[in-house]
Design a protein around this motif. Structure first.
Motif, PDB file in Angstrom:
ATOM      1  N   GLY A 155       0.831  -1.212   0.000  1.00 22.26           N
ATOM      2  CA  GLY A 155       0.000   0.000   0.000  1.00 22.26           C
ATOM      3  C   GLY A 155       0.858   1.252   0.000  1.00 22.26           C
ATOM      4  O   GLY A 155       2.080   1.184  -0.156  1.00 22.26           O
ATOM      5  N   TYR A 156       0.175   2.386   0.194  1.00 19.73           N
ATOM      6  CA  TYR A 156       0.858   3.680   0.071  1.00 19.73           C
ATOM      7  C   TYR A 156       1.123   4.336   1.433  1.00 19.73           C
ATOM      8  O   TYR A 156       1.293   5.539   1.504  1.00 19.73           O
ATOM      9  CB  TYR A 156       0.013   4.624  -0.802  1.00 19.73           C
ATOM     10  N   ARG A 157       1.168   3.537   2.508  1.00 14.76           N
ATOM     11  CA  ARG A 157       1.368   4.154   3.824  1.00 14.76           C
ATOM     12  C   ARG A 157       2.778   4.741   3.961  1.00 14.76           C
ATOM     13  O   ARG A 157       3.698   4.342   3.235  1.00 14.76           O
ATOM     14  CB  ARG A 157       1.073   3.151   4.951  1.00 14.76           C
ATOM     15  N   SER A 158       2.904   5.685   4.900  1.00 18.01           N
ATOM     16  CA  SER A 158       4.210   6.330   5.077  1.00 18.01           C
ATOM     17  C   SER A 158       5.240   5.317   5.583  1.00 18.01           C
ATOM     18  O   SER A 158       4.880   4.280   6.150  1.00 18.01           O
ATOM     19  CB  SER A 158       4.088   7.499   6.055  1.00 18.01           C
ATOM     20  N   ARG A 159       6.490   5.619   5.353  1.00 18.12           N
ATOM     21  CA  ARG A 159       7.572   4.684   5.666  1.00 18.12           C
ATOM     22  C   ARG A 159       8.413   5.223   6.830  1.00 18.12           C
ATOM     23  O   ARG A 159       8.423   6.425   7.092  1.00 18.12           O
ATOM     24  CB  ARG A 159       8.486   4.477   4.448  1.00 18.12           C
ATOM     25  N   GLY A 160       9.117   4.300   7.491  1.00 14.44           N
ATOM     26  CA  GLY A 160      10.024   4.707   8.572  1.00 14.44           C
ATOM     27  C   GLY A 160       9.370   4.649   9.932  1.00 14.44           C
ATOM     28  O   GLY A 160       9.777   5.352  10.851  1.00 14.44           O
ATOM     29  N   LYS A 161       8.352   3.782  10.049  1.00 10.63           N
ATOM     30  CA  LYS A 161       7.588   3.731  11.306  1.00 10.63           C
ATOM     31  C   LYS A 161       8.377   3.050  12.413  1.00 10.63           C
ATOM     32  O   LYS A 161       8.148   3.297  13.578  1.00 10.63           O
ATOM     33  CB  LYS A 161       6.270   2.986  11.082  1.00 10.63           C
ATOM     34  N   ASP A 162       9.273   2.123  12.050  1.00  8.28           N
ATOM     35  CA  ASP A 162      10.062   1.452  13.097  1.00  8.28           C
ATOM     36  C   ASP A 162      11.545   1.510  12.715  1.00  8.28           C
ATOM     37  O   ASP A 162      11.917   2.005  11.640  1.00  8.28           O
ATOM     38  CB  ASP A 162       9.578  -0.002  13.298  1.00  8.28           C
ATOM     39  N   ASP A 163      12.364   0.973  13.612  1.00  5.39           N
ATOM     40  CA  ASP A 163      13.813   1.082  13.416  1.00  5.39           C
ATOM     41  C   ASP A 163      14.266   0.398  12.127  1.00  5.39           C
ATOM     42  O   ASP A 163      15.143   0.909  11.425  1.00  5.39           O
ATOM     43  CB  ASP A 163      14.554   0.454  14.610  1.00  5.39           C
ATOM     44  N   ALA A 164      13.665  -0.754  11.832  1.00  5.56           N
ATOM     45  CA  ALA A 164      14.090  -1.503  10.643  1.00  5.56           C
ATOM     46  C   ALA A 164      13.797  -0.690   9.376  1.00  5.56           C
ATOM     47  O   ALA A 164      14.644  -0.576   8.478  1.00  5.56           O
ATOM     48  CB  ALA A 164      13.379  -2.847  10.598  1.00  5.56           C
TER      49      ALA A 164
END
Ligand code: KIV
Length: 276
Positions: A155-164
């Motif tokens: 999908g098109y959700r934003s990226r960078g939500k967690d450390d990985a």
């Protein structure tokens, strides 16, 4: 200005020299009339493969062809004089190998006269970015939310939500910059990541859903004009509502035609009425 008095296009070295300076103003353009209107106001015009969704009404950018990118790139280059024009390489035209990418990129450059190409991806595209850059093709990278990978990303959700995810965005950016990318579009990533990337990276970072600290900003022109769809992503600011204006104009025209108010005497030949 050139010797002939014509305005010169911003070059890749001039674009790169703006790192850390006055923000680079970038927008998409797909057609001659819009490119002409935007050219005096921007530093870079991107003939983005978003044209697949915006102009052709596809659900994603995946069906866009090289021929479509070349046709729109050619129109934009011919009708601009000042902005650096970058053309997107569409899905499937560059991922297979560096030499496949070279065929696609060289065709785009030769047939449109654009200054650079953009491709999506990070570590996995580094070899290709190096191959093109070393052969005279300036490459703009694109990391974070990469729409051509929508199926893999889910999908098109934003990226960078967690450390990985954050670490991946950093690694991807570093890999393509080390490979020779002259600038990188960072799309829909958490603000601190975009800010840090801008500080850490020696080439311009262009944000779309990034950070005000980025070296430049880009938006899809149809989004900021209120021309595309009903959903506005969080990172878009609407500066006009042309969609509503077009609807109103069409409704007025329809009412005039149905009531025989249009054409008026001034719009037909062989009458004395003057145009107002
Ligand atoms: O295709 C496009 O318009 C883009 C921008 C969103 C950066 O890649």
């Amino acid at each position: 200005m050139s010797v002939s008095g014509e305005t010169r296009r911003l070059s890749v070295p001039q674009f790169m020299a703006r790192k850390g300076g006055e923000p680079l103003v970038c927008l998409t353009a797909y057609t001659a009339p819009v490119a002409r209107l935007l050219d005096p106001h921007v530093d870079m015009l991107l003939v983005g493969d978003s044209l697949g969704m915006v102009i052709y009404g596809y659900e994603t950018t995946l069906p866009v062809t090289l021929a479509q990118m070349i046709a729109h790139g050619d129109a934009v280059v011919r009708h601009t004089r000042k902005a650096l024009v970058v053309v997107d390489l569409p899905f499937g035209s560059y991922q297979a190998s560096p030499s496949v990418a070279f065929e696609a990129a060289s065709a785009v450059m030769a047939k449109t006269g654009c200054t650079a190409v953009k491709l999506e991806g990070g570590v996995e595209m580094a070899e290709t970015v190096a191959f093109l850059s070393q052969r005279g093709i300036p490459v703009m990278g694109h990391v974070g939310l990469t729409p051509q990978a929508v199926n893999a990303l889910g999908g098109y959700r934003s990226r960078g939500k967690d450390d990985a995810e954050s670490a991946k965005i950093r690694m991807d950016t570093r890999a393509i910059v080390d490979a020779g990318a002259f600038a990188v579009v960072v799309e829909a990533v958490r603000e601190p990541i975009a800010r840090e990337l801008t500080t850490e990276t020696p080439v311009p970072i262009i944000g779309i859903g990034g950070s005000p600290a980025c070296d430049g900003q880009i938006l899809v022109t149809d989004d900021l004009l209120g021309l595309f769809g009903t959903f506005t992503p969080r990172f878009v600011k609407r500066y006009a509502e042309l969609g509503e204006s077009i609807g109103r104009a069409a409704a007025e025209y329809a009412a005039d035609v149905r009531a025989r108010r249009f054409p008026g005497p001034e719009h037909v030949f062989g009458t004395k009425a003057k145009r107002v």
